[in-house]
Motif scaffolding. Structure first.
Motif, PDB file in Angstrom:
ATOM      1  N   ASN A 141       0.637  -0.932   0.156  1.00 18.48           N
ATOM      2  CA  ASN A 141      -0.067   0.188   0.382  1.00 18.48           C
ATOM      3  C   ASN A 141       0.294   1.469   0.226  1.00 18.48           C
ATOM      4  OD1 ASN A 141      -3.137  -1.051  -0.113  1.00 18.48           O
ATOM      5  ND2 ASN A 141      -2.628  -1.684   2.067  1.00 18.48           N
ATOM      6  N   THR A 142       1.244   1.205   0.573  1.00 15.59           N
ATOM      7  CA  THR A 142       2.929   2.279   0.638  1.00 15.59           C
ATOM      8  C   THR A 142       3.654   2.759  -1.031  1.00 15.59           C
ATOM      9  OG1 THR A 142       3.015   1.856   3.165  1.00 15.59           O
ATOM     10  CG2 THR A 142       4.981   3.698   2.116  1.00 15.59           C
ATOM     11  N   TYR A 164       0.710  -6.514  -6.605  1.00 14.44           N
ATOM     12  CA  TYR A 164       0.293  -5.488  -6.553  1.00 14.44           C
ATOM     13  C   TYR A 164       0.518  -4.226  -6.839  1.00 14.44           C
ATOM     14  CZ  TYR A 164      -2.670  -1.993  -4.013  1.00 14.44           C
ATOM     15  OH  TYR A 164      -4.075  -1.120  -3.562  1.00 14.44           O
ATOM     16  N   ALA A 165       2.305  -3.822  -6.088  1.00 19.82           N
ATOM     17  CA  ALA A 165       2.872  -2.470  -6.183  1.00 19.82           C
ATOM     18  C   ALA A 165       3.279  -2.857  -7.471  1.00 19.82           C
ATOM     19  CB  ALA A 165       3.554  -2.676  -5.688  1.00 19.82           C
ATOM     20  N   PHE A 166       4.032  -2.800  -8.598  1.00 24.90           N
ATOM     21  CA  PHE A 166       4.693  -2.873  -9.899  1.00 24.90           C
ATOM     22  C   PHE A 166       3.645  -3.426 -11.078  1.00 24.90           C
ATOM     23  CE2 PHE A 166       7.337  -3.430  -5.975  1.00 24.90           C
ATOM     24  CZ  PHE A 166       8.240  -2.098  -6.426  1.00 24.90           C
ATOM     25  N   LEU A 167       2.414  -4.387 -10.456  1.00 24.23           N
ATOM     26  CA  LEU A 167       1.937  -3.824 -11.529  1.00 24.23           C
ATOM     27  C   LEU A 167       0.454  -3.883 -11.377  1.00 24.23           C
ATOM     28  CD1 LEU A 167       2.147  -8.106 -12.763  1.00 24.23           C
ATOM     29  CD2 LEU A 167       3.177  -6.232 -14.229  1.00 24.23           C
ATOM     30  N   TYR A 168      -0.109  -3.780 -10.947  1.00 28.77           N
ATOM     31  CA  TYR A 168      -1.297  -3.243 -10.500  1.00 28.77           C
ATOM     32  C   TYR A 168      -1.831  -1.991 -11.000  1.00 28.77           C
ATOM     33  CZ  TYR A 168      -5.419  -1.879  -7.967  1.00 28.77           C
ATOM     34  OH  TYR A 168      -6.874  -1.160  -7.408  1.00 28.77           O
ATOM     35  N   THR A 169      -0.649  -1.153 -10.001  1.00 28.78           N
ATOM     36  CA  THR A 169      -0.840   0.101  -9.756  1.00 28.78           C
ATOM     37  C   THR A 169      -0.423   0.803 -11.241  1.00 28.78           C
ATOM     38  OG1 THR A 169      -0.227   0.064  -7.614  1.00 28.78           O
ATOM     39  CG2 THR A 169       0.503   2.374  -8.249  1.00 28.78           C
ATOM     40  N   PRO A 170       0.202   0.699 -11.390  1.00 31.25           N
ATOM     41  CA  PRO A 170       0.476   1.482 -12.780  1.00 31.25           C
ATOM     42  C   PRO A 170       0.315   0.701 -14.172  1.00 31.25           C
ATOM     43  CG  PRO A 170       2.628   0.054 -12.301  1.00 31.25           C
ATOM     44  CD  PRO A 170       1.773  -0.185 -11.548  1.00 31.25           C
ATOM     45  N   TRP A 171      -1.492  -0.184 -14.176  1.00 31.23           N
ATOM     46  CA  TRP A 171      -1.661  -0.715 -14.991  1.00 31.23           C
ATOM     47  C   TRP A 171      -3.197   0.331 -15.071  1.00 31.23           C
ATOM     48  CZ3 TRP A 171      -0.235  -5.684 -17.355  1.00 31.23           C
ATOM     49  CH2 TRP A 171      -0.890  -5.674 -18.578  1.00 31.23           C
ATOM     50  N   LYS A 172      -3.327   1.113 -13.990  1.00 31.84           N
ATOM     51  CA  LYS A 172      -4.761   1.338 -13.297  1.00 31.84           C
ATOM     52  C   LYS A 172      -4.780   2.782 -14.763  1.00 31.84           C
ATOM     53  CE  LYS A 172      -4.438   1.755  -8.820  1.00 31.84           C
ATOM     54  NZ  LYS A 172      -5.060   2.616  -7.699  1.00 31.84           N
ATOM     55  N   LEU A 212      -8.602  -6.883 -13.213  1.00 32.83           N
ATOM     56  CA  LEU A 212      -8.436  -8.693 -13.431  1.00 32.83           C
ATOM     57  C   LEU A 212      -6.920  -8.538 -13.006  1.00 32.83           C
ATOM     58  CD1 LEU A 212      -8.166 -11.559 -14.346  1.00 32.83           C
ATOM     59  CD2 LEU A 212      -7.993 -10.448 -17.068  1.00 32.83           C
ATOM     60  N   ILE A 213      -5.872  -7.523 -13.225  1.00 32.64           N
ATOM     61  CA  ILE A 213      -4.068  -8.115 -12.819  1.00 32.64           C
ATOM     62  C   ILE A 213      -4.254  -7.553 -11.222  1.00 32.64           C
ATOM     63  CG2 ILE A 213      -2.128  -7.036 -12.599  1.00 32.64           C
ATOM     64  CD1 ILE A 213      -2.670  -7.812 -15.182  1.00 32.64           C
ATOM     65  N   GLY A 214      -5.204  -7.221 -10.423  1.00 31.20           N
ATOM     66  CA  GLY A 214      -5.335  -6.323  -9.279  1.00 31.20           C
ATOM     67  C   GLY A 214      -5.971  -7.896  -8.533  1.00 31.20           C
ATOM     68  N   PHE A 258      -7.270   7.117 -14.222  1.00 29.77           N
ATOM     69  CA  PHE A 258      -7.870   6.072 -13.469  1.00 29.77           C
ATOM     70  C   PHE A 258      -8.470   5.129 -14.677  1.00 29.77           C
ATOM     71  CE2 PHE A 258      -5.771   7.074  -9.324  1.00 29.77           C
ATOM     72  CZ  PHE A 258      -4.019   6.906  -9.505  1.00 29.77           C
ATOM     73  N   LYS A 259      -8.437   3.999 -14.821  1.00 30.19           N
ATOM     74  CA  LYS A 259      -9.206   3.532 -16.128  1.00 30.19           C
ATOM     75  C   LYS A 259     -10.143   1.909 -15.886  1.00 30.19           C
ATOM     76  CE  LYS A 259      -7.581   5.812 -20.341  1.00 30.19           C
ATOM     77  NZ  LYS A 259      -6.831   6.309 -20.168  1.00 30.19           N
ATOM     78  N   MET A 260     -11.505   2.087 -14.674  1.00 33.58           N
ATOM     79  CA  MET A 260     -11.442   1.277 -13.847  1.00 33.58           C
ATOM     80  C   MET A 260     -12.725  -0.419 -14.186  1.00 33.58           C
ATOM     81  SD  MET A 260      -8.911   0.927 -11.438  1.00 33.58           S
ATOM     82  CE  MET A 260      -9.476  -0.092 -10.337  1.00 33.58           C
ATOM     83  N   LEU A 261     -13.352   1.020 -14.918  1.00 29.62           N
ATOM     84  CA  LEU A 261     -14.532   0.696 -15.624  1.00 29.62           C
ATOM     85  C   LEU A 261     -14.518  -0.042 -16.704  1.00 29.62           C
ATOM     86  CD1 LEU A 261     -16.738   2.775 -14.571  1.00 29.62           C
ATOM     87  CD2 LEU A 261     -16.784   0.988 -13.407  1.00 29.62           C
ATOM     88  N   PRO A 262     -15.136  -1.061 -17.157  1.00 32.35           N
ATOM     89  CA  PRO A 262     -15.256  -2.268 -18.612  1.00 32.35           C
ATOM     90  C   PRO A 262     -16.072  -1.194 -19.862  1.00 32.35           C
ATOM     91  CG  PRO A 262     -16.819  -2.652 -16.864  1.00 32.35           C
ATOM     92  CD  PRO A 262     -15.771  -1.707 -16.159  1.00 32.35           C
ATOM     93  N   GLY A 263     -16.184  -2.063 -20.539  1.00 33.03           N
ATOM     94  CA  GLY A 263     -16.085  -1.501 -21.947  1.00 33.03           C
ATOM     95  C   GLY A 263     -15.816   0.132 -22.272  1.00 33.03           C
TER      96      GLY A 263
END
Length: 291
Positions: free
Chosen positions: A62-63, A128-136, A144-146, A200-205
């Motif tokens: 989280n940090t 979480y820290a190095f894939l999910y976070t920047p992927w947003k 999906l990654i998160g 941030f792009k969090m919703l599908p479609g």
């Protein structure tokens, strides 16, 4: 008085960085996974050690997340008051905190439990820290990654108790994995304007809160109903917890269908709270009805 206030303020800042409220729920899942391993009895020392290891690893992730997002956090009302975007803490201090807590948490898991649980903790932290976070910021596949590190605590707990990755652990992982899609999309629906402002792009479609998003959420809540029965079929839990999981799944599905019907923020908020109710009830039922 001023020194004690400064200490309290610093503790509060560290707590905000490590997101202790959110982390507690994550770590509870790992304890559930640990205690559901056949043959594992409740041991207060072991449970507290698992809590400590999980809190440290999740807190580190989280940090790092907040280090990555310190500039975008300034753009969102609910995150602008965090220690880094508000300027109460510098990046170097946050990096030291993330490094120390991450290494300490992985050490606790490896030394007090086994290397498998320590390795899974490391994988979860990195994802979480190095894939999910920047992927947003790239596209909605971030959810999906998160979902992988988000469901990993159950697998980590199972590995801590069983020292393997058998079907029982994966069945628990599957429930929390599927659960995260309606959970995250409900949050992203509520905070859509804030997320859009931060990029941030969090919703599908199309990435907007609409009936397509609600339909996707309903599909995942529907899949949760058979997934919730899997631990019973694998003889990890009893029939009562299976019935509870079905009923909780129907309740969760109803909330998702309600979002599809109403297509508004109040319905999304009900789905979000419904997700917390679902997971808490199902995991407590599994613990109380261990086979």
């Amino acid at each position: 008085m001023s020194s004690s206030y400064a200490v309290a303020s610093k503790v509060k800042d560290y707590s905000q960085l490590m997101k202790f409220n959110l982390t507690f729920m994550v770590v509870f899942s790992s304890v559930v996974g640990y205690l559901l391993v056949p043959g594992v009895e409740f041991n207060l020392v072991k449970v507290l050690l698992l809590f400590a290891g999980g809190l440290l690893v999740s807190g580190s992730a989280n940090t790092i997340n907040q280090i990555w997002e310190r500039e975008t956090d300034k753009l969102m009302a609910r995150t602008a008051v965090r220690p880094l975007p508000s300027g109460r803490m510098n990046v170097s201090e946050a990096v030291i905190l993330a490094t120390v807590t991450g290494l300490a948490g992985i050490f606790v898991m490896g030394y007090c439990f086994n290397l498998l649980s320590a390795l899974l903790s490391l994988v979860s932290l990195v994802m979480y820290a190095f894939l999910y976070t920047p992927w947003k910021k790239w596209n909605s596949l971030a959810v999906l990654i998160g979902a992988f590190p988000g469901a990993m605590p159950l697998l980590i707990g199972w590995a801590a108790g069983a020292n393997d990755l058998s079907l029982g652990g994966w069945s628990l992982f599957a429930i929390q994995f599927l659960w995260q899609f309606p959970h995250f999309w409900a949050i992203a629906w509520i905070a859509y304007k804030d997320y859009a402002r931060a990029g941030f792009k969090m919703l599908p479609g199309s990435g907007e809160p609409n009936k397509y998003t609600a339909l996707q959420a309903a599909m995942y809540t529907l899949l949760l109903i058979p997934a919730g029965v899997a631990p019973y079929l694998l003889k990890i839990t009893g029939s009562i917890s299976a019935i509870v999981a079905i009923l909780a799944g129907v309740f969760f599905l109803y909330r998702a269908i309600n979002l599809y019907r109403k297509n508004d923020v109040p319905a999304a908020r009900k789905l979000m709270f419904g997700s917390y109710i679902y997971l808490t009830i199902v995991q407590l039922a599994q613990l109380l009805d261990k086979a």
